[in-house]
Design a protein around this motif. Sequence first.
Motif, mmCIF file in Angstrom:
data_model
loop_
_atom_site.group_PDB
_atom_site.id
_atom_site.type_symbol
_atom_site.label_atom_id
_atom_site.label_comp_id
_atom_site.label_asym_id
_atom_site.label_seq_id
_atom_site.Cartn_x
_atom_site.Cartn_y
_atom_site.Cartn_z
ATOM 1 N N GLN A 53 0.738 -1.322 -0.016
ATOM 2 C CA GLN A 53 -0.171 -0.105 0.013
ATOM 3 C C GLN A 53 0.620 1.315 -0.182
ATOM 4 O OE1 GLN A 53 -2.415 -0.424 3.503
ATOM 5 N NE2 GLN A 53 -3.778 -1.834 2.570
ATOM 6 N N ALA A 54 1.961 1.236 0.852
ATOM 7 C CA ALA A 54 2.901 2.423 0.918
ATOM 8 C C ALA A 54 3.499 2.683 -0.403
ATOM 9 C CB ALA A 54 3.901 2.148 2.182
ATOM 10 N N ARG A 55 3.836 1.688 -1.070
ATOM 11 C CA ARG A 55 4.775 1.780 -2.284
ATOM 12 C C ARG A 55 3.834 2.344 -3.336
ATOM 13 N NH1 ARG A 55 8.829 -3.307 -2.298
ATOM 14 N NH2 ARG A 55 10.304 -2.475 -0.431
ATOM 15 N N SER A 56 2.413 2.071 -3.499
ATOM 16 C CA SER A 56 1.531 2.482 -4.248
ATOM 17 C C SER A 56 0.975 3.742 -4.025
ATOM 18 C CB SER A 56 0.533 1.526 -4.655
ATOM 19 O OG SER A 56 -0.326 1.100 -3.689
ATOM 20 N N ALA A 57 1.279 4.272 -3.034
ATOM 21 C CA ALA A 57 0.477 5.536 -2.331
ATOM 22 C C ALA A 57 1.020 6.712 -3.008
ATOM 23 C CB ALA A 57 0.909 5.662 -0.793
ATOM 24 N N PRO A 58 0.460 7.692 -3.342
ATOM 25 C CA PRO A 58 1.072 9.048 -4.062
ATOM 26 C C PRO A 58 2.170 9.603 -3.219
ATOM 27 C CG PRO A 58 -1.388 9.067 -3.959
ATOM 28 C CD PRO A 58 -1.008 8.171 -2.954
ATOM 29 N N GLY A 59 3.363 9.861 -3.825
ATOM 30 C CA GLY A 59 4.353 10.320 -3.300
ATOM 31 C C GLY A 59 5.262 9.545 -2.343
ATOM 32 N N CYS A 60 5.128 8.411 -2.278
ATOM 33 C CA CYS A 60 6.022 7.351 -1.614
ATOM 34 C C CYS A 60 7.132 6.933 -2.889
ATOM 35 C CB CYS A 60 5.282 5.996 -1.429
ATOM 36 S SG CYS A 60 6.230 4.587 -0.691
ATOM 37 N N LEU A 61 8.460 7.222 -2.228
ATOM 38 C CA LEU A 61 9.607 6.919 -3.214
ATOM 39 C C LEU A 61 10.283 5.805 -2.666
ATOM 40 C CD1 LEU A 61 10.856 10.675 -3.050
ATOM 41 C CD2 LEU A 61 9.700 9.387 -4.840
ATOM 42 N N ASP A 62 10.089 5.520 -1.557
ATOM 43 C CA ASP A 62 10.673 4.160 -1.003
ATOM 44 C C ASP A 62 10.090 3.746 0.224
ATOM 45 O OD1 ASP A 62 12.008 1.880 -1.119
ATOM 46 O OD2 ASP A 62 13.999 2.667 -0.530
ATOM 47 N N PHE A 63 9.548 2.446 0.623
ATOM 48 C CA PHE A 63 9.337 1.836 1.981
ATOM 49 C C PHE A 63 9.584 0.620 2.117
ATOM 50 C CE2 PHE A 63 6.173 0.448 4.996
ATOM 51 C CZ PHE A 63 5.780 1.546 5.492
ATOM 52 N N ALA A 64 10.445 0.331 3.232
ATOM 53 C CA ALA A 64 10.856 -0.824 3.426
ATOM 54 C C ALA A 64 10.903 -1.337 4.881
ATOM 55 C CB ALA A 64 12.210 -0.939 3.012
ATOM 56 N N ARG A 114 10.628 6.738 2.441
ATOM 57 C CA ARG A 114 11.038 8.151 1.812
ATOM 58 C C ARG A 114 9.905 8.853 1.136
ATOM 59 N NH1 ARG A 114 14.393 9.130 -3.052
ATOM 60 N NH2 ARG A 114 14.156 6.954 -3.463
ATOM 61 N N TRP A 115 9.561 10.027 1.342
ATOM 62 C CA TRP A 115 8.261 10.492 0.704
ATOM 63 C C TRP A 115 8.544 11.903 -0.147
ATOM 64 C CZ3 TRP A 115 3.826 7.936 0.990
ATOM 65 C CH2 TRP A 115 3.709 6.883 1.709
ATOM 66 N N GLU A 116 7.748 12.029 -1.148
ATOM 67 C CA GLU A 116 8.036 13.400 -1.697
ATOM 68 C C GLU A 116 7.968 14.466 -0.932
ATOM 69 O OE1 GLU A 116 5.947 13.159 -5.476
ATOM 70 O OE2 GLU A 116 7.195 11.709 -6.303
ATOM 71 N N SER A 117 6.599 14.438 -0.062
ATOM 72 C CA SER A 117 6.123 15.682 0.721
ATOM 73 C C SER A 117 5.639 15.338 2.040
ATOM 74 C CB SER A 117 5.076 16.479 -0.171
ATOM 75 O OG SER A 117 3.794 15.769 -0.341
ATOM 76 N N GLU A 118 5.521 16.154 2.808
ATOM 77 C CA GLU A 118 4.703 16.097 3.879
ATOM 78 C C GLU A 118 3.496 15.568 3.829
ATOM 79 O OE1 GLU A 118 4.907 17.941 8.514
ATOM 80 O OE2 GLU A 118 5.234 19.229 6.708
ATOM 81 N N ALA A 119 2.614 16.486 2.964
ATOM 82 C CA ALA A 119 1.408 15.881 2.593
ATOM 83 C C ALA A 119 1.324 14.640 2.487
ATOM 84 C CB ALA A 119 0.846 16.855 1.624
ATOM 85 N N ASP A 120 2.024 14.152 1.442
ATOM 86 C CA ASP A 120 2.021 12.674 1.107
ATOM 87 C C ASP A 120 2.264 11.817 2.255
ATOM 88 O OD1 ASP A 120 1.459 13.185 -1.755
ATOM 89 O OD2 ASP A 120 3.815 13.366 -1.830
ATOM 90 N N LEU A 121 3.187 12.181 3.180
ATOM 91 C CA LEU A 121 3.503 11.123 4.353
ATOM 92 C C LEU A 121 2.356 11.313 5.308
ATOM 93 C CD1 LEU A 121 5.328 10.005 6.426
ATOM 94 C CD2 LEU A 121 6.291 12.305 7.062
ATOM 95 N N GLU A 122 1.851 12.308 5.682
ATOM 96 C CA GLU A 122 0.780 12.574 6.273
ATOM 97 C C GLU A 122 -0.728 11.655 6.048
ATOM 98 O OE1 GLU A 122 0.954 13.307 9.553
ATOM 99 O OE2 GLU A 122 3.187 13.798 9.100
ATOM 100 N N ARG A 123 -0.756 11.948 4.593
ATOM 101 C CA ARG A 123 -2.015 11.063 4.147
ATOM 102 C C ARG A 123 -1.870 9.540 4.313
ATOM 103 N NH1 ARG A 123 -2.546 14.146 -0.002
ATOM 104 N NH2 ARG A 123 -0.654 13.432 -1.012
ATOM 105 N N PHE A 124 -0.824 9.143 3.984
ATOM 106 C CA PHE A 124 -0.562 7.826 4.237
ATOM 107 C C PHE A 124 -0.397 7.298 5.817
ATOM 108 C CE2 PHE A 124 2.093 3.852 4.945
ATOM 109 C CZ PHE A 124 1.302 3.074 4.337
ATOM 110 N N ARG A 125 0.080 8.479 6.437
ATOM 111 C CA ARG A 125 0.413 7.971 8.045
ATOM 112 C C ARG A 125 -0.908 7.704 8.830
ATOM 113 N NH1 ARG A 125 4.188 5.677 9.288
ATOM 114 N NH2 ARG A 125 5.715 7.145 8.463
#
Length: 94
Positions: free
Chosen positions: A28-39, A55-66
């Motif tokens: 799910q994380a790897r397919s989420a908008p803005g996710c550059l890497d997740f391991a 690793r996320w492109e932006s804080e908004a992307d990180l918070e949306r997934f978080r």
Amino acid sequence: MFIIAGSISVDPSDRDAYLRGCSAIVEQARSAPGCLDFALSADPLDPARINVYERWESEADLERFRGSGPSEDQEGQIVSASMARYVISSVQAP
């Protein structure tokens, strides 16, 4: 860019099952908008440790997934956690 890195510890006898249970979250994380890497990975030296790297492109992307974190069952298995958030202002090739 934002990086989340650190580790969590679980009972060594539960680590492999814990990681298998995280497969869907990693997908799910790897397919989420803005996710550059997740391991999430087993540490080669400490049988209780799971290394975390995001690793996320932006804080908004990180918070949306978080909004989706570990399930209650997984959270109950965590003995300890040490995580840090890094704000990256520039990236250079090696």
